[in-house]
Write an enzyme that holds these catalytic residues in place. Structure first.
Site, PDB file in Angstrom:
ATOM      1  N   GLY A 164       0.794  -1.235   0.000  1.00  0.00           N
ATOM      2  CA  GLY A 164       0.000   0.000   0.000  1.00  0.00           C
ATOM      3  C   GLY A 164       0.819   1.274   0.000  1.00  0.00           C
ATOM      4  O   GLY A 164       0.337   2.322   0.429  1.00  0.00           O
ATOM      5  N   SER A 165       2.047   1.203  -0.528  1.00  0.00           N
ATOM      6  CA  SER A 165       2.851   2.436  -0.530  1.00  0.00           C
ATOM      7  C   SER A 165       2.260   3.464  -1.500  1.00  0.00           C
ATOM      8  O   SER A 165       2.315   4.669  -1.234  1.00  0.00           O
ATOM      9  CB  SER A 165       4.318   2.142  -0.865  1.00  0.00           C
ATOM     10  N   ASN A 166       1.678   3.000  -2.590  1.00  0.00           N
ATOM     11  CA  ASN A 166       1.010   3.952  -3.502  1.00  0.00           C
ATOM     12  C   ASN A 166      -0.232   4.550  -2.832  1.00  0.00           C
ATOM     13  O   ASN A 166      -0.513   5.737  -2.989  1.00  0.00           O
ATOM     14  CB  ASN A 166       0.627   3.267  -4.815  1.00  0.00           C
ATOM     15  N   MET A 176      -4.289  -6.959  -6.988  1.00  0.00           N
ATOM     16  CA  MET A 176      -3.885  -8.154  -7.728  1.00  0.00           C
ATOM     17  C   MET A 176      -5.039  -8.982  -8.304  1.00  0.00           C
ATOM     18  O   MET A 176      -4.823 -10.087  -8.773  1.00  0.00           O
ATOM     19  CB  MET A 176      -3.023  -9.054  -6.829  1.00  0.00           C
ATOM     20  N   LEU A 208     -10.625  -7.476 -12.517  1.00  0.00           N
ATOM     21  CA  LEU A 208     -12.046  -7.134 -12.417  1.00  0.00           C
ATOM     22  C   LEU A 208     -12.782  -7.597 -13.679  1.00  0.00           C
ATOM     23  O   LEU A 208     -12.202  -7.624 -14.769  1.00  0.00           O
ATOM     24  CB  LEU A 208     -12.198  -5.619 -12.223  1.00  0.00           C
ATOM     25  N   ASN A 256      -5.204   2.537 -13.201  1.00  0.00           N
ATOM     26  CA  ASN A 256      -4.296   1.549 -12.614  1.00  0.00           C
ATOM     27  C   ASN A 256      -2.863   2.019 -12.788  1.00  0.00           C
ATOM     28  O   ASN A 256      -2.540   2.708 -13.756  1.00  0.00           O
ATOM     29  CB  ASN A 256      -4.493   0.212 -13.355  1.00  0.00           C
ATOM     30  N   HIS A 296       0.944   0.510 -13.283  1.00  0.00           N
ATOM     31  CA  HIS A 296       1.614  -0.742 -13.660  1.00  0.00           C
ATOM     32  C   HIS A 296       3.123  -0.494 -13.735  1.00  0.00           C
ATOM     33  O   HIS A 296       3.559   0.490 -14.331  1.00  0.00           O
ATOM     34  CB  HIS A 296       1.073  -1.227 -15.007  1.00  0.00           C
ATOM     35  N   ASP A 315      -4.091  -4.638 -18.543  1.00  0.00           N
ATOM     36  CA  ASP A 315      -3.032  -3.627 -18.705  1.00  0.00           C
ATOM     37  C   ASP A 315      -3.009  -3.015 -20.108  1.00  0.00           C
ATOM     38  O   ASP A 315      -1.938  -2.748 -20.668  1.00  0.00           O
ATOM     39  CB  ASP A 315      -1.652  -4.226 -18.367  1.00  0.00           C
TER      40      ASP A 315
HETATM   41  C1  GRF Z   1       3.584  -1.495  -7.436  1.00  0.00           C
HETATM   42  O1  GRF Z   1       4.815  -1.708  -8.076  1.00  0.00           O
HETATM   43  C2  GRF Z   1       2.478  -1.531  -8.445  1.00  0.00           C
HETATM   44  O2  GRF Z   1       2.801  -0.919  -9.645  1.00  0.00           O
HETATM   45  C3  GRF Z   1       2.315  -2.993  -8.629  1.00  0.00           C
HETATM   46  O3  GRF Z   1       2.407  -3.530  -7.327  1.00  0.00           O
HETATM   47  C4  GRF Z   1       3.229  -2.674  -6.539  1.00  0.00           C
HETATM   48  C5  GRF Z   1       2.381  -2.279  -5.375  1.00  0.00           C
HETATM   49  O4  GRF Z   1       3.058  -1.542  -4.447  1.00  0.00           O
HETATM   50  N1  GRF Z   1       1.124  -3.331  -9.353  1.00  0.00           N
HETATM   51  P1  GRF Z   1       2.290  -0.878  -3.227  1.00  0.00           P
HETATM   52  O5  GRF Z   1       1.339  -1.910  -2.641  1.00  0.00           O
HETATM   53  O6  GRF Z   1       1.587   0.339  -3.713  1.00  0.00           O
HETATM   54  O7  GRF Z   1       3.388  -0.551  -2.249  1.00  0.00           O
END
Ligand code: GRF
Length: 194
Positions: A20-22, A95, A98, A112, A114, A150
């Site tokens: 969940g860093s994003n 992951m 949908l 999304n 990627h 994608d």
């Molecule tokens: C990221 O590299 C994203 O692009 C990929 O999975 C990773 C998820 O990272 N699909 P986070 O959970 O947001 O840290």
């Protein structure tokens, strides 16, 4: 981090599966007055997603839905999106794939991130494949989600060099850093019909 309320922002849900860093990064941005989204809901397909701690910390409503019964579970998500009046869905390391039906329901409203320069390296294990193929460059892409994996319209991409010393882990780390810059930029760029 302080929460700002009362601003007209795009009501957004984030779908996660892992660290969940994003999500955390988008949350931080969303607290800024001028950033166009507010995060009102989180969906995770697993209770193991470490990113859920950010939802708990900032008291954002969330639901863990395993999507094993895809029709039933997606219908539940649709209900939640309606209840929380969600206008944008950001897939951030989510992951699960949908269904066409779900994507159609939120046509043009799901984006999304990627970790590759799409259309290259769709799917999983992108960094390993990039290194095996001795690519000189890789990067990340934010795109609209359509019914093909994608493959939706690209919003923004960032290209970086693959170093001779890179392994999948080091490359993932450097790409992720770029993802944290790219995702907010892409969100600022899109126009959502509210
Ligand atoms: C990221 O590299 C994203 O692009 C990929 O999975 C990773 C998820 O990272 N699909 P986070 O959970 O947001 O840290």
């Amino acid at each position: 981090m302080k929460k700002l309320t009362g601003l007209k922002k795009i009501r957004t849900a984030i779908f996660i599966s892992g660290k969940g860093s994003n999500f955390e990064n988008l949350l931080k941005h969303s607290f800024k007055k001028k950033f166009p989204i507010e995060i009102v809901y989180v969906v995770s397909n697993t209770f193991k997603a470490k990113g859920l701690k950010f939802a708990r910390k900032f008291k954002i409503n969330y639901k863990i839905i395993n999507f094993k019964n895809q029709i039933r579970d997606e219908n539940l998500v649709i209900l939640k999106m309606k209840k929380y009046n969600v206008k944008l869905i950001c897939l951030a390391g989510f992951m699960k794939i949908l269904s066409k039906n779900f994507i159609k329901k939120f046509n043009g409203k799901i984006i999304n991130i990627h970790p590759s320069l799409l259309p290259k390296y769709k799917g999983l294990n992108t960094h390993k494949r990039v290194i095996e193929n001795k690519e000189k460059y890789t990067g990340c892409t934010v795109h609209f989600v359509n019914s093909k994996l994608d493959s939706g319209k690209i919003i923004l991409q960032k290209k970086i060099k693959v170093l001779k010393t890179d392994n999948p882990k080091s490359l993932a780390k450097r790409v992720l850093k770029q993802e944290h810059l790219l995702f907010p930029k892409a969100i600022k760029k899109i126009k959502i019909n509210l």
